[in-house]
Enzyme design. Structure first.
Site, PDB file in Angstrom:
ATOM      1  N   ILE A 137     -25.805 -48.219  53.832  1.00 19.81           N
ATOM      2  CA  ILE A 137     -24.296 -48.181  53.862  1.00 19.81           C
ATOM      3  C   ILE A 137     -23.918 -48.622  55.140  1.00 19.81           C
TER       4      ILE A 137
ATOM      5  N   ILE B  99     -29.891 -41.089  68.440  1.00 20.86           N
ATOM      6  CA  ILE B  99     -28.577 -40.649  68.733  1.00 20.86           C
ATOM      7  C   ILE B  99     -29.096 -39.215  69.474  1.00 20.86           C
TER       8      ILE B  99
ATOM      9  N   PHE C 232     -23.232 -42.839  60.949  1.00 24.82           N
ATOM     10  CA  PHE C 232     -24.206 -42.806  59.652  1.00 24.82           C
ATOM     11  C   PHE C 232     -25.800 -42.114  60.124  1.00 24.82           C
TER      12      PHE C 232
ATOM     13  N   SER D 139     -21.679 -35.736  52.135  1.00 20.36           N
ATOM     14  CA  SER D 139     -22.248 -35.957  50.782  1.00 20.36           C
ATOM     15  C   SER D 139     -21.627 -34.967  49.618  1.00 20.36           C
TER      16      SER D 139
ATOM     17  N   TYR E 218     -31.960 -31.045  53.584  1.00 20.45           N
ATOM     18  CA  TYR E 218     -30.873 -32.155  53.678  1.00 20.45           C
ATOM     19  C   TYR E 218     -29.569 -31.909  53.532  1.00 20.45           C
TER      20      TYR E 218
ATOM     21  N   LYS F  43     -26.230 -31.318  56.100  1.00 19.00           N
ATOM     22  CA  LYS F  43     -24.803 -31.991  55.858  1.00 19.00           C
ATOM     23  C   LYS F  43     -23.866 -30.843  55.902  1.00 19.00           C
TER      24      LYS F  43
ATOM     25  N   ASN G 212     -22.576 -41.244  44.646  1.00 23.51           N
ATOM     26  CA  ASN G 212     -23.714 -42.051  44.657  1.00 23.51           C
ATOM     27  C   ASN G 212     -23.751 -43.554  44.723  1.00 23.51           C
TER      28      ASN G 212
ATOM     29  N   SER H 111     -39.396 -43.681  35.076  1.00 21.64           N
ATOM     30  CA  SER H 111     -39.216 -42.379  34.353  1.00 21.64           C
ATOM     31  C   SER H 111     -37.955 -41.838  34.538  1.00 21.64           C
ATOM     32  N   VAL H 112     -37.410 -41.453  33.381  1.00 25.81           N
ATOM     33  CA  VAL H 112     -36.124 -40.740  33.398  1.00 25.81           C
ATOM     34  C   VAL H 112     -36.291 -39.191  33.328  1.00 25.81           C
TER      35      VAL H 112
ATOM     36  N   ARG I 115     -23.935 -39.105  36.858  1.00 28.01           N
ATOM     37  CA  ARG I 115     -23.511 -38.912  38.355  1.00 28.01           C
ATOM     38  C   ARG I 115     -22.330 -40.121  38.394  1.00 28.01           C
TER      39      ARG I 115
ATOM     40  N   GLY J 140     -34.277 -29.327  40.979  1.00 32.87           N
ATOM     41  CA  GLY J 140     -33.128 -29.211  41.983  1.00 32.87           C
ATOM     42  C   GLY J 140     -31.955 -30.355  41.309  1.00 32.87           C
TER      43      GLY J 140
HETATM   44  P1  NAD Z   1     -30.179 -45.394  55.573  1.00 28.63           P
HETATM   45  O1  NAD Z   1     -31.495 -44.636  55.839  1.00 28.63           O
HETATM   46  O2  NAD Z   1     -30.341 -46.860  55.259  1.00 28.63           O
HETATM   47  O3  NAD Z   1     -29.326 -45.349  56.965  1.00 28.63           O
HETATM   48  C1  NAD Z   1     -29.519 -44.552  58.019  1.00 28.63           C
HETATM   49  C2  NAD Z   1     -29.792 -45.194  59.418  1.00 28.63           C
HETATM   50  O4  NAD Z   1     -29.931 -44.145  60.518  1.00 28.63           O
HETATM   51  C3  NAD Z   1     -31.184 -46.000  59.152  1.00 28.63           C
HETATM   52  O5  NAD Z   1     -30.793 -47.322  59.598  1.00 28.63           O
HETATM   53  C4  NAD Z   1     -32.125 -45.135  60.100  1.00 28.63           C
HETATM   54  O6  NAD Z   1     -33.005 -46.108  60.837  1.00 28.63           O
HETATM   55  C5  NAD Z   1     -30.949 -44.720  61.118  1.00 28.63           C
HETATM   56  N1  NAD Z   1     -31.333 -43.606  61.953  1.00 28.63           N
HETATM   57  C6  NAD Z   1     -31.970 -42.388  61.243  1.00 28.63           C
HETATM   58  N2  NAD Z   1     -32.214 -41.333  62.178  1.00 28.63           N
HETATM   59  C7  NAD Z   1     -31.693 -41.819  63.316  1.00 28.63           C
HETATM   60  C8  NAD Z   1     -31.775 -41.350  64.746  1.00 28.63           C
HETATM   61  N3  NAD Z   1     -32.197 -40.264  65.197  1.00 28.63           N
HETATM   62  N4  NAD Z   1     -31.103 -42.261  65.713  1.00 28.63           N
HETATM   63  C9  NAD Z   1     -30.657 -43.263  65.436  1.00 28.63           C
HETATM   64  N5  NAD Z   1     -30.753 -43.987  64.048  1.00 28.63           N
HETATM   65  C10 NAD Z   1     -31.133 -43.072  63.176  1.00 28.63           C
HETATM   66  O7  NAD Z   1     -29.253 -44.399  54.764  1.00 28.63           O
HETATM   67  P2  NAD Z   1     -28.046 -44.726  54.094  1.00 28.63           P
HETATM   68  O8  NAD Z   1     -27.991 -44.661  52.526  1.00 28.63           O
HETATM   69  O9  NAD Z   1     -27.432 -45.941  54.712  1.00 28.63           O
HETATM   70  O10 NAD Z   1     -27.066 -43.475  54.499  1.00 28.63           O
HETATM   71  C11 NAD Z   1     -26.258 -43.486  55.529  1.00 28.63           C
HETATM   72  C12 NAD Z   1     -25.790 -42.116  55.807  1.00 28.63           C
HETATM   73  O11 NAD Z   1     -25.069 -41.562  54.655  1.00 28.63           O
HETATM   74  C13 NAD Z   1     -26.615 -40.844  55.862  1.00 28.63           C
HETATM   75  O12 NAD Z   1     -26.379 -40.004  56.865  1.00 28.63           O
HETATM   76  C14 NAD Z   1     -26.930 -40.201  54.687  1.00 28.63           C
HETATM   77  O13 NAD Z   1     -27.512 -39.070  54.683  1.00 28.63           O
HETATM   78  C15 NAD Z   1     -25.560 -40.355  54.236  1.00 28.63           C
HETATM   79  N6  NAD Z   1     -25.343 -40.238  52.720  1.00 28.63           N
HETATM   80  C16 NAD Z   1     -26.021 -41.110  51.924  1.00 28.63           C
HETATM   81  C17 NAD Z   1     -26.185 -41.283  50.635  1.00 28.63           C
HETATM   82  C18 NAD Z   1     -26.778 -42.270  49.743  1.00 28.63           C
HETATM   83  O14 NAD Z   1     -27.114 -41.838  48.494  1.00 28.63           O
HETATM   84  N7  NAD Z   1     -27.471 -43.224  50.371  1.00 28.63           N
HETATM   85  C19 NAD Z   1     -25.248 -40.380  49.823  1.00 28.63           C
HETATM   86  C20 NAD Z   1     -24.320 -39.494  50.857  1.00 28.63           C
HETATM   87  C21 NAD Z   1     -24.578 -39.460  52.079  1.00 28.63           C
HETATM   88  C1  WQD Z   2     -29.715 -40.001  39.916  1.00 26.63           C
HETATM   89  C2  WQD Z   2     -30.044 -39.616  38.674  1.00 26.63           C
HETATM   90  C3  WQD Z   2     -32.085 -38.304  38.508  1.00 26.63           C
HETATM   91  C4  WQD Z   2     -34.857 -41.478  39.917  1.00 26.63           C
HETATM   92  C5  WQD Z   2     -29.295 -38.146  45.763  1.00 26.63           C
HETATM   93  C6  WQD Z   2     -29.101 -36.868  46.604  1.00 26.63           C
HETATM   94  C7  WQD Z   2     -27.828 -36.822  47.146  1.00 26.63           C
HETATM   95  C8  WQD Z   2     -27.374 -38.111  47.608  1.00 26.63           C
HETATM   96  C9  WQD Z   2     -27.698 -39.255  46.778  1.00 26.63           C
HETATM   97  C10 WQD Z   2     -27.392 -38.314  50.080  1.00 26.63           C
HETATM   98  C11 WQD Z   2     -30.669 -38.282  38.526  1.00 26.63           C
HETATM   99  C12 WQD Z   2     -32.339 -39.535  37.828  1.00 26.63           C
HETATM  100  C13 WQD Z   2     -33.444 -40.817  39.407  1.00 26.63           C
HETATM  101  C14 WQD Z   2     -35.674 -41.758  38.934  1.00 26.63           C
HETATM  102  C15 WQD Z   2     -34.441 -40.891  37.188  1.00 26.63           C
HETATM  103  N1  WQD Z   2     -27.953 -38.542  48.811  1.00 26.63           N
HETATM  104  N2  WQD Z   2     -33.566 -40.445  38.176  1.00 26.63           N
HETATM  105  N3  WQD Z   2     -35.499 -41.461  37.366  1.00 26.63           N
HETATM  106  O1  WQD Z   2     -30.189 -37.201  42.810  1.00 26.63           O
HETATM  107  O2  WQD Z   2     -27.920 -37.731  42.086  1.00 26.63           O
HETATM  108  O3  WQD Z   2     -28.563 -37.807  44.568  1.00 26.63           O
HETATM  109  O4  WQD Z   2     -28.891 -39.274  46.511  1.00 26.63           O
HETATM  110  O5  WQD Z   2     -26.655 -37.374  50.362  1.00 26.63           O
HETATM  111  O6  WQD Z   2     -27.709 -35.858  47.984  1.00 26.63           O
HETATM  112  O7  WQD Z   2     -29.602 -35.677  46.190  1.00 26.63           O
HETATM  113  O8  WQD Z   2     -29.636 -39.568  43.083  1.00 26.63           O
HETATM  114  O9  WQD Z   2     -30.513 -41.847  42.641  1.00 26.63           O
HETATM  115  O10 WQD Z   2     -32.038 -39.819  42.878  1.00 26.63           O
HETATM  116  O11 WQD Z   2     -30.701 -39.820  40.801  1.00 26.63           O
HETATM  117  O12 WQD Z   2     -34.172 -40.459  36.022  1.00 26.63           O
HETATM  118  O13 WQD Z   2     -36.738 -42.500  39.183  1.00 26.63           O
HETATM  119  O14 WQD Z   2     -31.249 -40.533  38.159  1.00 26.63           O
HETATM  120  O15 WQD Z   2     -32.778 -37.400  37.890  1.00 26.63           O
HETATM  121  O16 WQD Z   2     -30.320 -37.623  37.263  1.00 26.63           O
HETATM  122  P1  WQD Z   2     -29.166 -38.073  43.071  1.00 26.63           P
HETATM  123  P2  WQD Z   2     -30.662 -40.273  42.236  1.00 26.63           P
END
Ligand code: NAD
Ligand code: WQD
Length: 338
Positions: A12, A59, A80, A124, A149, A153, A179, A216-217, A231, A294
């Site tokens: 992101i 960080i 992030f 999140s 996790y 948050k 998502n 796998s679903v 989602r 979960g």
């Molecule tokens: P990502 O793992 O691709 O990005 C996180 C980045 O932070 C990585 O580049 C990693 O190298 C860096 N990082 C981790 N720990 C660090 C530290 N201690 N110091 C410096 N850098 C560090 O993940 P993302 O999907 O881009 O997510 C970014 C943020 O958004 C995260 O905080 C994540 O929890 C949050 N978030 C992600 C999702 C999602 O589904 N991807 C959903 C909700 C929230």
């Molecule tokens: C989506 C749907 C699975 C993989 C997670 C974190 C959430 C947020 C985003 C950071 C679900 C199904 C998945 C597979 C499947 N992250 N699935 N087969 O669980 O909604 O959210 O990522 O904050 O905190 O929990 O996302 O993409 O893992 O799953 O059937 O191989 O796909 O069961 O219904 P989720 P996901």
């Protein structure tokens, strides 16, 4: 404005750096590369035609942060950096609390010392917990989280809320992502998980490109329209643009402000598979498997507040999410390392 982007080399973060630069900001990326490749930032430079200053570091390193704030005139931070794998967090809670909670503490302490009070935090939808009614609305309290996790948050949201209440100079946005999926339309940057993907979208994309045999679903007997989980998937570029809007908002709004960033539309796992098949023109082999521990049956955003207060809406539809994911996967079958 110069924005410090922690975790800016990640999925992101890299898309947000593109949109921050497109909006005329300067950026400085701080990332320890624990879950990313510096190649993503080279690609961002290619997309934007601008240099992306990068500090490789952690960080939690307060001396490093002090130096970063002393050497650069930072106006705001988009934060992030952190660990994000739900299952891993159950195995390694200390690492999650250290990176996510302690890391944020060290960061905001350095910000305070440097006189920087504007912060956008990656939260999140998971903070609504296990029992919240859908769609999720920001007026709901944070709920009971089921893994370290999610708890990390929720803790960070609480500590940032307390911080904002302690000093009126703070302006903090808690962006609650639903998502995020998709990739930049250039196909140059996208999601590149290390190892076997935990999340649905990268798993589907890797099946389509032949890296994995079948999906796998998880669960087919949920109380949803087709029995699979629902989602709120949103395009990562829309999400990135939400950060630009949040920074604009914070320029005029002190205090702490939570926003849902989602489309408001629930989509099932089977609908995701069908939509991806449309985009890539290939069949996605899948089999039904037991429910994943979960998982909640269905949740999605009420994103009215972001529309009304930030002027933000998710504009890119499911077909676009799939087409952009497929372009990224096809052009980079092995991710940044390929
Ligand atoms: P990502 O793992 O691709 O990005 C996180 C980045 O932070 C990585 O580049 C990693 O190298 C860096 N990082 C981790 N720990 C660090 C530290 N201690 N110091 C410096 N850098 C560090 O993940 P993302 O999907 O881009 O997510 C970014 C943020 O958004 C995260 O905080 C994540 O929890 C949050 N978030 C992600 C999702 C999602 O589904 N991807 C959903 C909700 C929230
Ligand atoms: C989506 C749907 C699975 C993989 C997670 C974190 C959430 C947020 C985003 C950071 C679900 C199904 C998945 C597979 C499947 N992250 N699935 N087969 O669980 O909604 O959210 O990522 O904050 O905190 O929990 O996302 O993409 O893992 O799953 O059937 O191989 O796909 O069961 O219904 P989720 P996901």
């Amino acid at each position: 404005m110069t924005i410090l982007v922690t975790g800016g080399a990640g999925y992101i973060g890299s898309h947000t750096v593109v949109e921050l630069l497109n909006a005329g900001n300067n950026v400085l990326v701080l990332d320890n590369l624990s879950n990313a490749s510096a190649e993503s930032l080279k690609r961002v430079e290619h997309i934007t035609g601008q240099a992306v200053p990068f500090v490789q570091g952690d960080i939690r390193d307060s001396a490093l942060l002090e130096r970063v704030f002393a050497e650069h005139s930072i106006n705001a931070v988009v934060h992030f950096a952190g660990l994000k794998a739900v299952g891993e967090s159950v195995q390694k809670p200390l690492e999650y609390y250290d990176n996510n909670v302690n890391g944020t503490l060290v960061l905001v302490d350095a910000m305070r010392k440097a006189g920087v009070f504007r912060l956008v935090f990656s939260s999140s939808a998971t903070v609504y917990g296990e029992d919240a009614p859908v769609p999720y609305h920001e007026t709901l309290p944070r709920g009971r989280t089921s893994n370290p996790y999610g708890s990390s948050k929720a803790m960070v949201e609480q500590l940032l809320t307390d911080l904002a209440h302690s000093d009126p100079r703070w302006a903090i946005a808690l962006l609650r992502y639903f998502n995020p999926v998709g990739a930049h339309e250039s196909g140059l940057i996208g999601e590149d998980p290390f190892g076997v993907p935990n999340n649905l979208m990268p798993f589907i994309a890797q099946v389509a490109v032949g890296r994995r045999e079948r999906l796998s679903v998880f669960g087919s007997d949920y109380a949803t329209a087709d029995g699979t989980c629902e989602r709120d998937y949103l395009h990562v570029v829309d999400l990135a643009l939400g950060h630009v809007k949040a920074l604009d908002f914070l320029a005029n709004h002190a205090g702490v402000h939570a926003f849902n960033l989602g489309t408001g539309q629930p989509v099932s796992v089977l609908q995701m598979i069908r939509a991806f098949e449309q985009a890539c023109g290939r069949a996605i082999p899948f089999e039904f498997a037991p429910r994943r521990a979960g998982d909640l049956p269905a949740f999605w955003a009420d994103a009215t507040k972001a529309r009304q207060e930030l002027g933000w809406v998710a504009e890119r539809d499911l077909a676009r999410m799939m087409a952009d994911t497929w372009r990224w996967q096809l052009q980079n079958p092995l991710g940044y390392g390929g």
